[in-house]
Design a protein around this motif. Structure first.
Motif, PDB file in Angstrom:
ATOM      1  N   ARG A 222     168.511  96.580 -56.122  1.00 34.69           N
ATOM      2  CA  ARG A 222     168.615  95.157 -56.433  1.00 34.69           C
ATOM      3  C   ARG A 222     167.689  94.380 -55.501  1.00 34.69           C
ATOM      4  O   ARG A 222     167.694  94.596 -54.289  1.00 34.69           O
ATOM      5  CB  ARG A 222     170.053  94.667 -56.268  1.00 34.69           C
ATOM      6  CG  ARG A 222     171.032  95.332 -57.222  1.00 34.69           C
ATOM      7  CD  ARG A 222     172.470  95.043 -56.815  1.00 34.69           C
ATOM      8  NE  ARG A 222     172.753  93.609 -56.814  1.00 34.69           N
ATOM      9  CZ  ARG A 222     173.189  92.934 -57.876  1.00 34.69           C
ATOM     10  NH1 ARG A 222     173.381  93.564 -59.029  1.00 34.69           N
ATOM     11  NH2 ARG A 222     173.433  91.639 -57.803  1.00 34.69           N
ATOM     12  N   ILE A 223     166.872  93.493 -56.076  1.00 35.80           N
ATOM     13  CA  ILE A 223     165.948  92.665 -55.306  1.00 35.80           C
ATOM     14  C   ILE A 223     166.349  91.204 -55.484  1.00 35.80           C
ATOM     15  O   ILE A 223     166.535  90.737 -56.613  1.00 35.80           O
ATOM     16  CB  ILE A 223     164.495  92.868 -55.777  1.00 35.80           C
ATOM     17  CG1 ILE A 223     164.081  94.330 -55.615  1.00 35.80           C
ATOM     18  CG2 ILE A 223     163.545  91.961 -54.992  1.00 35.80           C
ATOM     19  CD1 ILE A 223     162.725  94.650 -56.196  1.00 35.80           C
ATOM     20  N   LYS A 224     166.469  90.500 -54.372  1.00 35.41           N
ATOM     21  CA  LYS A 224     166.879  89.098 -54.417  1.00 35.41           C
ATOM     22  C   LYS A 224     165.797  88.244 -53.767  1.00 35.41           C
ATOM     23  O   LYS A 224     165.428  88.446 -52.613  1.00 35.41           O
ATOM     24  CB  LYS A 224     168.206  88.915 -53.678  1.00 35.41           C
ATOM     25  CG  LYS A 224     168.754  87.494 -53.721  1.00 35.41           C
ATOM     26  CD  LYS A 224     170.100  87.428 -53.007  1.00 35.41           C
ATOM     27  CE  LYS A 224     170.669  86.015 -53.045  1.00 35.41           C
ATOM     28  NZ  LYS A 224     171.980  85.938 -52.342  1.00 35.41           N
ATOM     29  N   LEU A 225     165.253  87.296 -54.533  1.00 38.50           N
ATOM     30  CA  LEU A 225     164.203  86.397 -54.058  1.00 38.50           C
ATOM     31  C   LEU A 225     164.681  84.965 -54.247  1.00 38.50           C
ATOM     32  O   LEU A 225     165.164  84.597 -55.320  1.00 38.50           O
ATOM     33  CB  LEU A 225     162.917  86.624 -54.861  1.00 38.50           C
ATOM     34  CG  LEU A 225     161.735  85.706 -54.562  1.00 38.50           C
ATOM     35  CD1 LEU A 225     161.138  86.047 -53.204  1.00 38.50           C
ATOM     36  CD2 LEU A 225     160.671  85.828 -55.647  1.00 38.50           C
ATOM     37  N   GLY A 226     164.551  84.156 -53.225  1.00 42.07           N
ATOM     38  CA  GLY A 226     165.033  82.792 -53.397  1.00 42.07           C
ATOM     39  C   GLY A 226     164.662  81.884 -52.239  1.00 42.07           C
ATOM     40  O   GLY A 226     164.119  82.340 -51.229  1.00 42.07           O
ATOM     41  N   PRO A 227     164.956  80.612 -52.424  1.00 46.18           N
ATOM     42  CA  PRO A 227     165.523  80.031 -53.655  1.00 46.18           C
ATOM     43  C   PRO A 227     164.436  79.753 -54.702  1.00 46.18           C
ATOM     44  O   PRO A 227     163.276  79.550 -54.359  1.00 46.18           O
ATOM     45  CB  PRO A 227     166.136  78.725 -53.156  1.00 46.18           C
ATOM     46  CG  PRO A 227     165.274  78.341 -51.989  1.00 46.18           C
ATOM     47  CD  PRO A 227     164.860  79.631 -51.332  1.00 46.18           C
ATOM     48  N   VAL A 228     164.830  79.777 -55.970  1.00 48.44           N
ATOM     49  CA  VAL A 228     163.938  79.405 -57.068  1.00 48.44           C
ATOM     50  C   VAL A 228     164.681  78.397 -57.943  1.00 48.44           C
ATOM     51  O   VAL A 228     165.913  78.289 -57.887  1.00 48.44           O
ATOM     52  CB  VAL A 228     163.516  80.627 -57.917  1.00 48.44           C
ATOM     53  CG1 VAL A 228     162.718  81.617 -57.081  1.00 48.44           C
ATOM     54  CG2 VAL A 228     164.725  81.314 -58.536  1.00 48.44           C
ATOM     55  N   SER A 229     163.935  77.672 -58.754  1.00 49.71           N
ATOM     56  CA  SER A 229     164.561  76.659 -59.600  1.00 49.71           C
ATOM     57  C   SER A 229     165.273  77.307 -60.776  1.00 49.71           C
ATOM     58  O   SER A 229     165.013  78.465 -61.127  1.00 49.71           O
ATOM     59  CB  SER A 229     163.509  75.673 -60.112  1.00 49.71           C
ATOM     60  OG  SER A 229     162.709  76.294 -61.099  1.00 49.71           O
ATOM     61  N   LYS A 230     166.140  76.543 -61.420  1.00 47.84           N
ATOM     62  CA  LYS A 230     166.877  77.059 -62.575  1.00 47.84           C
ATOM     63  C   LYS A 230     165.964  77.315 -63.764  1.00 47.84           C
ATOM     64  O   LYS A 230     166.340  77.998 -64.716  1.00 47.84           O
ATOM     65  CB  LYS A 230     167.985  76.082 -62.965  1.00 47.84           C
ATOM     66  CG  LYS A 230     167.510  74.712 -63.402  1.00 47.84           C
ATOM     67  CD  LYS A 230     168.692  73.811 -63.706  1.00 47.84           C
ATOM     68  CE  LYS A 230     168.241  72.415 -64.122  1.00 47.84           C
ATOM     69  NZ  LYS A 230     167.481  72.418 -65.356  1.00 47.84           N
ATOM     70  N   ASP A 231     164.734  76.776 -63.702  1.00 47.77           N
ATOM     71  CA  ASP A 231     163.786  76.972 -64.796  1.00 47.77           C
ATOM     72  C   ASP A 231     162.909  78.214 -64.602  1.00 47.77           C
ATOM     73  O   ASP A 231     162.040  78.498 -65.425  1.00 47.77           O
ATOM     74  CB  ASP A 231     162.878  75.740 -64.928  1.00 47.77           C
ATOM     75  CG  ASP A 231     163.671  74.485 -65.262  1.00 47.77           C
ATOM     76  OD1 ASP A 231     164.619  74.605 -66.056  1.00 47.77           O
ATOM     77  OD2 ASP A 231     163.337  73.416 -64.719  1.00 47.77           O
ATOM     78  N   PHE A 232     163.125  78.915 -63.496  1.00 48.09           N
ATOM     79  CA  PHE A 232     162.334  80.122 -63.223  1.00 48.09           C
ATOM     80  C   PHE A 232     162.555  81.134 -64.348  1.00 48.09           C
ATOM     81  O   PHE A 232     163.688  81.476 -64.689  1.00 48.09           O
ATOM     82  CB  PHE A 232     162.759  80.729 -61.879  1.00 48.09           C
ATOM     83  CG  PHE A 232     161.903  81.875 -61.422  1.00 48.09           C
ATOM     84  CD1 PHE A 232     160.776  81.656 -60.644  1.00 48.09           C
ATOM     85  CD2 PHE A 232     162.222  83.179 -61.769  1.00 48.09           C
ATOM     86  CE1 PHE A 232     159.992  82.712 -60.210  1.00 48.09           C
ATOM     87  CE2 PHE A 232     161.443  84.242 -61.347  1.00 48.09           C
ATOM     88  CZ  PHE A 232     160.323  84.009 -60.564  1.00 48.09           C
ATOM     89  N   SER A 233     161.458  81.616 -64.937  1.00 48.65           N
ATOM     90  CA  SER A 233     161.556  82.516 -66.091  1.00 48.65           C
ATOM     91  C   SER A 233     161.178  83.948 -65.701  1.00 48.65           C
ATOM     92  O   SER A 233     159.996  84.256 -65.522  1.00 48.65           O
ATOM     93  CB  SER A 233     160.626  82.038 -67.212  1.00 48.65           C
ATOM     94  OG  SER A 233     160.581  82.994 -68.253  1.00 48.65           O
TER      95      SER A 233
END
Length: 216
Positions: free
Chosen positions: A103-114
């Motif tokens: 599992r890879i977790k990258l953040g923070p990103v916006s809710k619009d990240f596709s």
């Protein structure tokens, strides 16, 4: 020896970036030493060079090249995951394992990240522009290496170096010299004629191959 073929071989080496060196097991220490000598010579030329040799290194050649430089299985691939996080405020990345899942977790990103547009997954492996074979009378002499590299052999340029009249001339360029006492002597001679300067590791490999040559 056809001077034209030597010129063609040099041109291929100079113009290609990714090169695989494949010594035959049949010629044992001689082909191994010749290939190692060429390997370290090409490294000094800043070539992207790979040494392909499955199985056990010949006893007489132990120590000529570090084990982590030897590719024993060209059929293996790596999974590459690329994430485009441009125009985001992502400041950290973490990974963890859960069972047999990564599992890879990258953040923070916006809710619009596709993820569909921003995450790319691909298999990467070995793509060679040039393959140089040492001491194989025919490609089948390479055994499983030929099987695993069959696609590369069909798309890459191929230089065939051997010192026996029984060679089947399967290369795009064939450097066959039955008068050469050893493959290592033959390849060392080419590097000299091509104005390449073998470093200490290359010279040691060539000398080892000449010492433990296999009769034609």
């Amino acid at each position: 020896m056809d001077e034209h073929n030597k010129d063609l071989a040099l041109k291929l080496i100079q113009e290609t970036k990714t090169i695989a060196l494949v010594p035959s097991k049949i010629a044992a220490t001689d082909s191994f030493g010749a290939a190692v000598g060429m390997y370290f010579t090409l490294l000094d030329m800043e070539k992207d060079v790979y040494f392909v040799y499955p199985g056990k290194v010949p006893d007489d050649a132990a120590g000529l090249i570090e084990k982590d430089r030897i590719i024993s299985n060209v059929d293996e691939r790596e999974l590459l995951v690329s994430i485009d996080y441009a125009d985001t405020v992502a400041a950290s990345a973490h990974y963890s394992t859960e069972g047999e899942s990564l599992r890879i977790k990258l953040g923070p990103v916006s809710k619009d990240f596709s993820p569909m547009d921003r995450v790319k997954v691909e298999l990467v492996g070995f793509e060679f522009d040039l393959i140089i074979v040492f001491g194989a009378q025919e490609l089948e002499d390479l055994g499983g290496t030929f099987t695993n590299l069959r696609e590369s052999f069909s798309s890459a340029h191929l230089i065939n170096i051997d010192n026996t009249e029984r060679n089947e001339l399967y290369g795009d360029v064939n450097l066959i010299d039955p008068t050469a006492l050893s493959l290592s002597q033959q390849v060392f001679k080419y590097t000299s004629e091509w104005k390449m300067v073998p470093n200490e590791k290359a010279a040691r490999a060539f000398l080892t191959g000449m010492t433990y040559r296999t009769p034609n």
